[in-house]
Write a protein that holds these residues in place. Structure first.
Motif: not given
Length: 157
Positions: A38-42
């Protein structure tokens, strides 16, 4: 005539490259989301929002950002900020009505801001009276009215 053809060809090439880049970035963000990174996706989604000229990719990215903050991080204030960005900056987008519904739902079911939720649900009904979400909106309003009745009864005792 030849100069005009070359100019149009260059414009077409630039726009097709941007669309390809947007599509590639969107697919990368989707893969990261599906792999629960999720962090990389954000980071990828913010990159789309900041660099794309395509409103469809921007609004989809903003909405997915809001979904991540809602479902994965349970940060309702940040979620609402991104929903507001869609509602204010892209009010005619396909995701504006889902953003309005989601914002109302958060106010009702997560942060117990019932008055705001009622206002938002009623705004939804007036803006989108024939939408598929109308039965859900009416159900939510009925549930909110039950809370209002309970509160009134408690205050009258």
């Amino acid at each position: 005539m030849i100069l005009r053809f070359i100019t149009y060809s260059l414009i077409l090439l630039v726009f097709s490259c941007n669309n390809n880049e947007d599509l590639n970035n969107w697919n990368k963000a989707q893969d990261l989301y599906n792999n629960q990174e999720f962090n990389k996706c954000l980071v990828e989604l913010h990159s789309i929002v900041n660099s794309s000229n395509n409103n469809s990719y921007i609004t989809r990215s903003l909405f997915l950002i809001s979904e991540i903050y809602l479902n994965e991080y349970k940060n309702y204030d940040i979620t609402i900020e991104f929903l507001n960005k869609i509602l204010l900056d892209y009010p005619d987008s396909d995701l504006a009505k889902r953003s309005l519904f989601t914002k109302a739902y958060i106010n009702s079911n997560y942060i117990q801001s019932y008055t705001v939720a009622k206002e938002l649900y009623n705004q939804f009904l007036s803006k989108y009276p024939d939408d598929d979400l109308v039965p859900s909106v009416k159900y939510e309003l009925d549930e909110l009215n039950k809370h209002s009745d309970t509160i009134k009864n408690l205050l009258n005792k």
